[in-house]
Design a protein around this motif. Structure first.
Motif, PDB file in Angstrom:
ATOM      1  N   ARG A   1       1.594   8.893  -6.406  1.00  0.00           N
ATOM      2  CA  ARG A   1       2.015  10.288  -6.208  1.00  0.00           C
ATOM      3  C   ARG A   1       3.003  10.698  -7.296  1.00  0.00           C
ATOM      4  O   ARG A   1       2.903  11.780  -7.876  1.00  0.00           O
ATOM      5  CB  ARG A   1       2.650  10.457  -4.821  1.00  0.00           C
ATOM      6  CG  ARG A   1       3.068  11.891  -4.503  1.00  0.00           C
ATOM      7  CD  ARG A   1       3.850  12.001  -3.205  1.00  0.00           C
ATOM      8  NE  ARG A   1       4.964  11.086  -3.074  1.00  0.00           N
ATOM      9  CZ  ARG A   1       6.137  11.205  -3.709  1.00  0.00           C
ATOM     10  NH1 ARG A   1       6.347  12.209  -4.538  1.00  0.00           N
ATOM     11  NH2 ARG A   1       7.104  10.337  -3.528  1.00  0.00           N
ATOM     12  N   SER A   2       3.926   9.820  -7.622  1.00  0.00           N
ATOM     13  CA  SER A   2       4.916  10.117  -8.668  1.00  0.00           C
ATOM     14  C   SER A   2       4.252  10.258 -10.034  1.00  0.00           C
ATOM     15  O   SER A   2       4.639  11.123 -10.827  1.00  0.00           O
ATOM     16  CB  SER A   2       5.979   9.016  -8.714  1.00  0.00           C
ATOM     17  OG  SER A   2       6.702   8.978  -7.509  1.00  0.00           O
ATOM     18  N   ILE A   3       3.258   9.423 -10.308  1.00  0.00           N
ATOM     19  CA  ILE A   3       2.520   9.527 -11.575  1.00  0.00           C
ATOM     20  C   ILE A   3       1.792  10.864 -11.640  1.00  0.00           C
ATOM     21  O   ILE A   3       1.816  11.547 -12.676  1.00  0.00           O
ATOM     22  CB  ILE A   3       1.536   8.350 -11.746  1.00  0.00           C
ATOM     23  CG1 ILE A   3       2.315   7.047 -11.966  1.00  0.00           C
ATOM     24  CG2 ILE A   3       0.582   8.610 -12.905  1.00  0.00           C
ATOM     25  CD1 ILE A   3       1.445   5.801 -11.935  1.00  0.00           C
ATOM     26  N   LEU A   4       1.147  11.251 -10.547  1.00  0.00           N
ATOM     27  CA  LEU A   4       0.432  12.530 -10.528  1.00  0.00           C
ATOM     28  C   LEU A   4       1.381  13.704 -10.731  1.00  0.00           C
ATOM     29  O   LEU A   4       1.065  14.657 -11.451  1.00  0.00           O
ATOM     30  CB  LEU A   4      -0.343  12.688  -9.219  1.00  0.00           C
ATOM     31  CG  LEU A   4      -1.538  11.762  -9.049  1.00  0.00           C
ATOM     32  CD1 LEU A   4      -2.150  11.933  -7.661  1.00  0.00           C
ATOM     33  CD2 LEU A   4      -2.572  12.007 -10.131  1.00  0.00           C
ATOM     34  N   GLU A   5       2.553  13.648 -10.123  1.00  0.00           N
ATOM     35  CA  GLU A   5       3.534  14.711 -10.298  1.00  0.00           C
ATOM     36  C   GLU A   5       4.002  14.786 -11.751  1.00  0.00           C
ATOM     37  O   GLU A   5       4.120  15.872 -12.318  1.00  0.00           O
ATOM     38  CB  GLU A   5       4.726  14.498  -9.364  1.00  0.00           C
ATOM     39  CG  GLU A   5       4.420  14.763  -7.909  1.00  0.00           C
ATOM     40  CD  GLU A   5       5.566  14.396  -6.968  1.00  0.00           C
ATOM     41  OE1 GLU A   5       6.632  13.924  -7.455  1.00  0.00           O
ATOM     42  OE2 GLU A   5       5.397  14.558  -5.752  1.00  0.00           O
ATOM     43  N   ALA A   6       4.258  13.616 -12.351  1.00  0.00           N
ATOM     44  CA  ALA A   6       4.692  13.590 -13.747  1.00  0.00           C
ATOM     45  C   ALA A   6       3.578  14.097 -14.661  1.00  0.00           C
ATOM     46  O   ALA A   6       3.837  14.855 -15.609  1.00  0.00           O
ATOM     47  CB  ALA A   6       5.117  12.173 -14.141  1.00  0.00           C
ATOM     48  N   ALA A   7       2.346  13.704 -14.385  1.00  0.00           N
ATOM     49  CA  ALA A   7       1.208  14.161 -15.192  1.00  0.00           C
ATOM     50  C   ALA A   7       1.036  15.672 -15.066  1.00  0.00           C
ATOM     51  O   ALA A   7       0.774  16.365 -16.069  1.00  0.00           O
ATOM     52  CB  ALA A   7      -0.070  13.441 -14.771  1.00  0.00           C
ATOM     53  N   ALA A   8       1.186  16.193 -13.865  1.00  0.00           N
ATOM     54  CA  ALA A   8       1.061  17.638 -13.652  1.00  0.00           C
ATOM     55  C   ALA A   8       2.156  18.391 -14.406  1.00  0.00           C
ATOM     56  O   ALA A   8       1.890  19.433 -15.028  1.00  0.00           O
ATOM     57  CB  ALA A   8       1.127  17.958 -12.164  1.00  0.00           C
ATOM     58  N   LYS A   9       3.356  17.844 -14.394  1.00  0.00           N
ATOM     59  CA  LYS A   9       4.469  18.481 -15.093  1.00  0.00           C
ATOM     60  C   LYS A   9       4.219  18.508 -16.605  1.00  0.00           C
ATOM     61  O   LYS A   9       4.379  19.543 -17.251  1.00  0.00           O
ATOM     62  CB  LYS A   9       5.764  17.721 -14.796  1.00  0.00           C
ATOM     63  CG  LYS A   9       6.982  18.268 -15.501  1.00  0.00           C
ATOM     64  CD  LYS A   9       8.216  17.430 -15.202  1.00  0.00           C
ATOM     65  CE  LYS A   9       9.385  17.937 -16.017  1.00  0.00           C
ATOM     66  NZ  LYS A   9      10.468  16.977 -16.096  1.00  0.00           N
TER      67      LYS A   9
ATOM     68  N   ASP B   1       0.831  -1.212   0.000  1.00  0.00           N
ATOM     69  CA  ASP B   1       0.000   0.000   0.000  1.00  0.00           C
ATOM     70  C   ASP B   1       0.865   1.262   0.000  1.00  0.00           C
ATOM     71  O   ASP B   1       0.589   2.213  -0.743  1.00  0.00           O
ATOM     72  CB  ASP B   1      -0.942   0.017   1.205  1.00  0.00           C
ATOM     73  CG  ASP B   1      -2.032  -1.035   1.125  1.00  0.00           C
ATOM     74  OD1 ASP B   1      -2.240  -1.621   0.035  1.00  0.00           O
ATOM     75  OD2 ASP B   1      -2.679  -1.288   2.167  1.00  0.00           O
ATOM     76  N   LYS B   2       1.900   1.268   0.809  1.00  0.00           N
ATOM     77  CA  LYS B   2       2.783   2.429   0.898  1.00  0.00           C
ATOM     78  C   LYS B   2       3.510   2.649  -0.439  1.00  0.00           C
ATOM     79  O   LYS B   2       3.583   3.781  -0.933  1.00  0.00           O
ATOM     80  CB  LYS B   2       3.802   2.227   2.019  1.00  0.00           C
ATOM     81  CG  LYS B   2       4.729   3.391   2.226  1.00  0.00           C
ATOM     82  CD  LYS B   2       5.675   3.145   3.379  1.00  0.00           C
ATOM     83  CE  LYS B   2       6.643   4.304   3.530  1.00  0.00           C
ATOM     84  NZ  LYS B   2       7.620   4.077   4.588  1.00  0.00           N
ATOM     85  N   ALA B   3       4.010   1.573  -1.035  1.00  0.00           N
ATOM     86  CA  ALA B   3       4.718   1.691  -2.310  1.00  0.00           C
ATOM     87  C   ALA B   3       3.769   2.133  -3.428  1.00  0.00           C
ATOM     88  O   ALA B   3       4.138   2.959  -4.269  1.00  0.00           O
ATOM     89  CB  ALA B   3       5.371   0.360  -2.660  1.00  0.00           C
ATOM     90  N   MET B   4       2.552   1.600  -3.437  1.00  0.00           N
ATOM     91  CA  MET B   4       1.575   1.989  -4.464  1.00  0.00           C
ATOM     92  C   MET B   4       1.195   3.460  -4.313  1.00  0.00           C
ATOM     93  O   MET B   4       1.029   4.167  -5.311  1.00  0.00           O
ATOM     94  CB  MET B   4       0.333   1.107  -4.392  1.00  0.00           C
ATOM     95  CG  MET B   4       0.577  -0.332  -4.797  1.00  0.00           C
ATOM     96  SD  MET B   4       1.132  -0.516  -6.487  1.00  0.00           S
ATOM     97  CE  MET B   4      -0.423  -0.373  -7.330  1.00  0.00           C
ATOM     98  N   THR B   5       1.077   3.923  -3.087  1.00  0.00           N
ATOM     99  CA  THR B   5       0.770   5.332  -2.847  1.00  0.00           C
ATOM    100  C   THR B   5       1.904   6.211  -3.374  1.00  0.00           C
ATOM    101  O   THR B   5       1.659   7.241  -4.001  1.00  0.00           O
ATOM    102  CB  THR B   5       0.544   5.587  -1.342  1.00  0.00           C
ATOM    103  OG1 THR B   5      -0.589   4.816  -0.926  1.00  0.00           O
ATOM    104  CG2 THR B   5       0.322   7.052  -1.038  1.00  0.00           C
ATOM    105  N   GLU B   6       3.132   5.790  -3.142  1.00  0.00           N
ATOM    106  CA  GLU B   6       4.283   6.542  -3.631  1.00  0.00           C
ATOM    107  C   GLU B   6       4.310   6.558  -5.162  1.00  0.00           C
ATOM    108  O   GLU B   6       4.576   7.600  -5.779  1.00  0.00           O
ATOM    109  CB  GLU B   6       5.581   5.931  -3.093  1.00  0.00           C
ATOM    110  CG  GLU B   6       6.810   6.736  -3.435  1.00  0.00           C
ATOM    111  CD  GLU B   6       8.077   6.180  -2.812  1.00  0.00           C
ATOM    112  OE1 GLU B   6       9.151   6.443  -3.392  1.00  0.00           O
ATOM    113  OE2 GLU B   6       7.998   5.481  -1.787  1.00  0.00           O
TER     114      GLU B   6
END
Length: 173
Positions: free
Chosen positions: A125-133, A117-122
């Motif tokens: 979050r990384s996907i969302l940051e990349a998508a936002a960028k 769960d912790k790794a999937m959340t991370e």
């Protein structure tokens, strides 16, 4: 002639608000979230780690199960040879052993799930940051997940760009 000019004027009057609205409309992009999770370097690394942990977990408890079955067989076999008191003592020890294995199983299973769960959340979050960028670089105001969109033009799909940005930033979780 007046009638014709009035018709043209009316057409422009009705189209002007639409054109003005279209200029202010938010721009939308789409990403295939599942594809990014499975095809990214970080996602592939995470899946490999999860699989390895599950295999180790399965192997460990398969060995413990074999040990418990052997102990159970010995207990059943010894029932005729032991006094009732000795048999009850060994049965209680066996029951305690089973309880310890169950407790360890739950503890390890919960620990594994929390880690996943912790790794999937991370990763999310990384996907969302990349998508936002990528959205910011390309001037998109809104990014939707592919599974929430029925039909869209292919030009709106920025999955490949997000995947590239994610792989450049995060390769392992």
């Amino acid at each position: 002639m007046l009638k014709h000019a009035l018709t043209i004027f009316m057409a422009f009057a009705f189209l002007m608000p639409v054109a003005a609205y279209a200029a202010d409309a938010p721009t939308i992009a789409i990403i295939d979230y599942e594809k990014i999770m499975s095809e990214s370097k970080a996602g592939a690394s995470l899946q490999k780690q999860i699989q390895a942990k599950r295999e180790a977990f399965s192997k460990e408890f398969s060995q413990k199960d074999t040990t418990l079955k052997t102990s159970q067989a010995e207990l059943i076999e010894g029932k005729e040879k032991l006094s009732a008191e000795e048999f009850n003592k060994k049965r209680k020890a066996f029951d305690a052993q089973v309880g310890e294995v169950k407790s360890l199983f739950e503890k390890r299973r919960n620990g594994l799930q929390q880690g996943v769960d912790k790794a999937m959340t991370e990763l999310r979050r990384s996907i969302l940051e990349a998508a936002a960028k990528v959205a910011e670089e390309k001037g998109f105001d809104i990014v939707l997940s592919r599974d929430s969109v029925v039909i869209a033009e292919k030009e709106l799909d920025i999955t490949a760009d997000v995947l590239k940005a994610l792989d450049a930033k995060v390769t392992n979780i």
